[in-house]
Design a protein around this motif. Structure first.
Motif, PDB file in Angstrom:
ATOM      1  N   GLU A  82       0.819  -1.201   0.000  1.00  0.00           N
ATOM      2  CA  GLU A  82       0.000   0.000   0.000  1.00  0.00           C
ATOM      3  C   GLU A  82       0.858   1.258   0.000  1.00  0.00           C
ATOM      4  O   GLU A  82       0.427   2.314  -0.432  1.00  0.00           O
ATOM      5  N   TYR A  83       2.069   1.158   0.495  1.00  0.00           N
ATOM      6  CA  TYR A  83       2.873   2.342   0.692  1.00  0.00           C
ATOM      7  C   TYR A  83       4.201   2.255  -0.048  1.00  0.00           C
ATOM      8  O   TYR A  83       4.736   1.188  -0.269  1.00  0.00           O
ATOM      9  N   LYS A  84       4.724   3.415  -0.387  1.00  0.00           N
ATOM     10  CA  LYS A  84       6.090   3.525  -0.857  1.00  0.00           C
ATOM     11  C   LYS A  84       6.890   4.204   0.240  1.00  0.00           C
ATOM     12  O   LYS A  84       6.339   4.751   1.180  1.00  0.00           O
ATOM     13  N   ALA A  85       8.194   4.170   0.122  1.00  0.00           N
ATOM     14  CA  ALA A  85       9.044   4.690   1.194  1.00  0.00           C
ATOM     15  C   ALA A  85       8.725   6.143   1.501  1.00  0.00           C
ATOM     16  O   ALA A  85       8.581   6.973   0.606  1.00  0.00           O
ATOM     17  N   GLY A  86       8.608   6.471   2.787  1.00  0.00           N
ATOM     18  CA  GLY A  86       8.379   7.838   3.217  1.00  0.00           C
ATOM     19  C   GLY A  86       9.688   8.576   3.439  1.00  0.00           C
ATOM     20  O   GLY A  86      10.771   8.059   3.177  1.00  0.00           O
ATOM     21  N   LYS A  87       9.588   9.786   3.940  1.00  0.00           N
ATOM     22  CA  LYS A  87      10.778  10.580   4.223  1.00  0.00           C
ATOM     23  C   LYS A  87      11.546   9.969   5.386  1.00  0.00           C
ATOM     24  O   LYS A  87      10.971   9.409   6.312  1.00  0.00           O
ATOM     25  N   ALA A  88      12.862  10.095   5.335  1.00  0.00           N
ATOM     26  CA  ALA A  88      13.682   9.597   6.435  1.00  0.00           C
ATOM     27  C   ALA A  88      13.264  10.285   7.734  1.00  0.00           C
ATOM     28  O   ALA A  88      12.984  11.486   7.747  1.00  0.00           O
ATOM     29  N   ASN A  89      13.209   9.517   8.805  1.00  0.00           N
ATOM     30  CA  ASN A  89      12.869  10.060  10.125  1.00  0.00           C
ATOM     31  C   ASN A  89      11.460  10.652  10.136  1.00  0.00           C
ATOM     32  O   ASN A  89      11.145  11.506  10.971  1.00  0.00           O
TER      33      ASN A  89
ATOM     34  N   SER B 233       0.189   6.095   8.756  1.00  0.00           N
ATOM     35  CA  SER B 233       1.214   6.189   7.718  1.00  0.00           C
ATOM     36  C   SER B 233       1.534   7.644   7.429  1.00  0.00           C
ATOM     37  O   SER B 233       0.766   8.553   7.746  1.00  0.00           O
ATOM     38  N   TRP B 234       2.668   7.856   6.783  1.00  0.00           N
ATOM     39  CA  TRP B 234       3.033   9.186   6.295  1.00  0.00           C
ATOM     40  C   TRP B 234       2.173   9.587   5.102  1.00  0.00           C
ATOM     41  O   TRP B 234       2.078  10.751   4.742  1.00  0.00           O
ATOM     42  N   ASP B 235       1.529   8.618   4.475  1.00  0.00           N
ATOM     43  CA  ASP B 235       0.717   8.845   3.277  1.00  0.00           C
ATOM     44  C   ASP B 235      -0.675   9.310   3.696  1.00  0.00           C
ATOM     45  O   ASP B 235      -1.471   8.535   4.222  1.00  0.00           O
TER      46      ASP B 235
ATOM     47  N   ILE C 217       8.930   2.605   9.319  1.00  0.00           N
ATOM     48  CA  ILE C 217       9.735   3.242  10.366  1.00  0.00           C
ATOM     49  C   ILE C 217      11.137   2.633  10.340  1.00  0.00           C
ATOM     50  O   ILE C 217      11.319   1.435  10.549  1.00  0.00           O
ATOM     51  N   TYR C 218      12.112   3.466  10.078  1.00  0.00           N
ATOM     52  CA  TYR C 218      13.510   3.042   9.983  1.00  0.00           C
ATOM     53  C   TYR C 218      14.124   3.094  11.370  1.00  0.00           C
ATOM     54  O   TYR C 218      14.121   4.127  12.041  1.00  0.00           O
ATOM     55  N   SER C 219      14.636   1.937  11.832  1.00  0.00           N
ATOM     56  CA  SER C 219      15.192   1.899  13.181  1.00  0.00           C
ATOM     57  C   SER C 219      16.247   0.804  13.288  1.00  0.00           C
ATOM     58  O   SER C 219      16.545   0.092  12.330  1.00  0.00           O
ATOM     59  N   SER C 220      16.797   0.680  14.477  1.00  0.00           N
ATOM     60  CA  SER C 220      17.916  -0.221  14.752  1.00  0.00           C
ATOM     61  C   SER C 220      17.492  -1.680  14.760  1.00  0.00           C
ATOM     62  O   SER C 220      16.385  -2.024  15.172  1.00  0.00           O
TER      63      SER C 220
END
Length: 537
Positions: free
Chosen positions: A24-31, A415-417, A442-445
């Motif tokens: 459903e989604y494409k990559a959002g903005k970092a952070n 979502s960011w969308d 969500i980009y994380s460790s």
């Protein structure tokens, strides 16, 4: 709960359907989870705006946040400086220096391992464990079998569990078969191309030898519009592994792993067992959650957590499978006893063995001014209609309501969308889900000091836990209940209707129809409200 750990992918059927991962989604903005709608165009937490303005010249106090999860890499490059350290314990000396019953608990405790250092990796779903207990008594029951009222209720539950189990088993078998077939076909195509990481043009130039290859190529072409083949193949492997593990472990009546722990499992009052390995054999989920809460903001590596004065306590109770109530209760109690003021719980399940032991631990947290933050779940379900565990509602031995733990926040995912604001997988509920928070891409460790995108209410919950820690850090005078009220009263309301799925039907509703507050968590608004209330104290 296993569904909080899985990659959100849709099932396809080779030979029946030609669609695969309907992303459903494409990559959002970092952070993006920390960004601001007015400044950045995404409904993030407005964390960066808060730091730039409201917190610019302020210094917060350290706040301990317990991550009750599947494990946290304590020496991760972006977490090692924010891990809680038990100063009363000498690391690795094999002695319980602080006499709390837990040997070498420097960064937390692992309740699903043993003193020899062995750890539970996989476990059953709770429905399997319950069926295993009930089958000897009810498998031979007939409509004519005399049963008392209590036995009738138990037999009805047994029948419902059996139906649910068989449906899950069928889905897992189909999932393993179909993802396995696709993986085999893709492997064959890649071998024929002669490149380990083919480009979209190489796949386009490839001539399919049969119908399955034609379908696989269509799937690959669709997926590679917005991701690399490497990423697509990683998701394919994860999907196949997910269903394979369901069959091998989660739904396997013959599989049991509790013997590893060596406790008296039926004694729910037992509290001293386990080991100090807070990462365990698979710390990806918990490490990802920990990073969202408090990864170092100022080191110019990795990611930026929400809270800047946080100490992460690792408490391992969640295997690959369903967590056990005894371990959850002990995890909560351990966190409270060792100073946690916020506890994040990104797990859940559909069945419960001993709700009362968890209820008692939740009461203990309430008595000690600890705020519990919990993920609502990833089943696209209305939690008002489908009970999941743990939850803040106390019950007696017959299941009757006995009140609830008020310092508890239930979190759905967004979502960011803005066109798909509520995550398609997120649970919701007008009475049972308090608010929403960022939980998609969500980009994380993750372990090995690496990083990865993940989606789930598992990611939304630590966003709110980080916000709670932020408030408790800069405004320590507020109680857990006051912090909850600040977070709920400061949500950003959304005027437009959002898409959800209910009873296999797509619907458009207002956020106020599917949550208590009708809004999305916002750090800037929460801290501004906290400042106003602080001045009145």
């Amino acid at each position: 709960m296993v569904n909080l750990h899985k990659v959100v992918l849709s099932v396809f059927f080779i030979g029946l359907l030609s669609t695969a991962f309907a992303q459903e989604y494409k990559a959002g903005k970092a952070n993006w989870q920390n960004l601001d709608f007015a400044d950045d165009g995404v409904h993030g937490l407005s964390t960066e705006k808060a730091y730039r303005t409201l917190l610019k010249d302020k210094k917060g106090e350290k706040v301990i946040v317990a991550v009750i999860d599947g494990g946290v890499q304590a020496d991760h490059e972006d977490l090692k400086d924010v891990m809680w350290v038990n100063e009363k314990e000498v690391a690795g000396n094999g002695v319980d220096d602080d006499n709390n019953g837990y040997i070498d608990d420097v960064h937390g405790w692992n309740f699903i391992g043993n003193a020899e250092g062995e750890n539970v990796h996989f476990d059953n779903l709770e429905v399997v464990r319950l069926l295993r207990e009930l089958q000897p008594k009810y498998i031979s029951v007939l409509p004519s079998t005399p049963l008392n009222e209590e036995e009738k209720r138990a037999f009805d539950e047994y029948q419902k569990m059996t139906t649910d189990y068989m449906a899950k088993l069928k889905q897992a078998r189909m999932g393993e078969l179909n993802y396995g077939m696709l993986k085999d076909v893709v492997d064959s195509i890649v071998a024929d191309i002669g490149e380990s990481n083919p480009t979209a043009s190489q796949f386009s130039a490839y001539k399919a030898k049969n119908r399955n290859e034609s379908r696989a190529l269509r799937i690959i072409a669709s997926e590679m519009k917005d991701k690399s083949f490497e990423k697509f193949y990683e998701e394919l492997e994860e999907a196949f592994e997910y269903y394979s593990n369901q069959l091998k472990y989660h739904l396997n009546m013959e599989y049991q792993s509790r013997d590893i722990v060596g406790d008296d499992y039926e004694d729910s009052s037992e509290r001293i067992y386990g080991n100090s390995d807070v990462e365990g054999p698979d710390g990806e989920h918990g490490t990802h959650v920990a990073g969202i809460i408090g990864a170092v903001r100022s080191n110019d590596i990795g990611i930026k957590g929400v809270a800047d004065e946080v100490l992460i306590m690792g408490v391992r109770v969640v295997p690959d499978g369903d967590e056990r109530d005894k371990d959850v209760a002990n995890g909560i109690r351990y966190a409270v006893d060792n100073g946690a003021k916020v506890i994040n719980m990104s797990f859940g399940k559909a069945y419960v063995k001993d709700k009362q032991v968890v209820d008692e631990a939740v009461r203990y947290a309430m008595e000690n001014d600890v705020l519990l933050v919990h993920a609502a779940g990833n089943d696209s379900k209305n939690n008002d209609k489908f009970t999941s565990y743990p939850n803040p509602r106390y019950v007696d031995s017959l299941g009757f309501n006995q009140g609830q733990g008020d310092a508890w926040i239930e979190v759905g995912a967004t979502s960011w969308d803005k066109d798909n604001l509520v995550a398609s997988f997120s649970n919701y509920g007008k009475q049972t889900v308090d608010l929403f928070a960022p939980g998609v891409d969500i980009y994380s460790s993750i372990p090995s000091s690496a990083y990865k995108e993940a989606s789930g209410t598992s990611m939304a919950s630590p966003v709110v836990a980080g916000l709670a820690a932020l408030i408790r850090s800069y405004y320590p005078e507020f109680t857990a209940l006051e912090v909850k009220d600040i977070i709920l009263q400061s949500v950003v309301k959304i005027d437009d209707k959002v898409k959800i799925r209910e009873d296999n039907t797509n619907k458009r509703v207002y956020l106020s129809d599917i949550s208590v507050t009708g809004g999305i968590a916002n750090a800037y608004e929460a801290l501004e409200l906290a400042e106003k209330r602080s001045q009145r104290k």
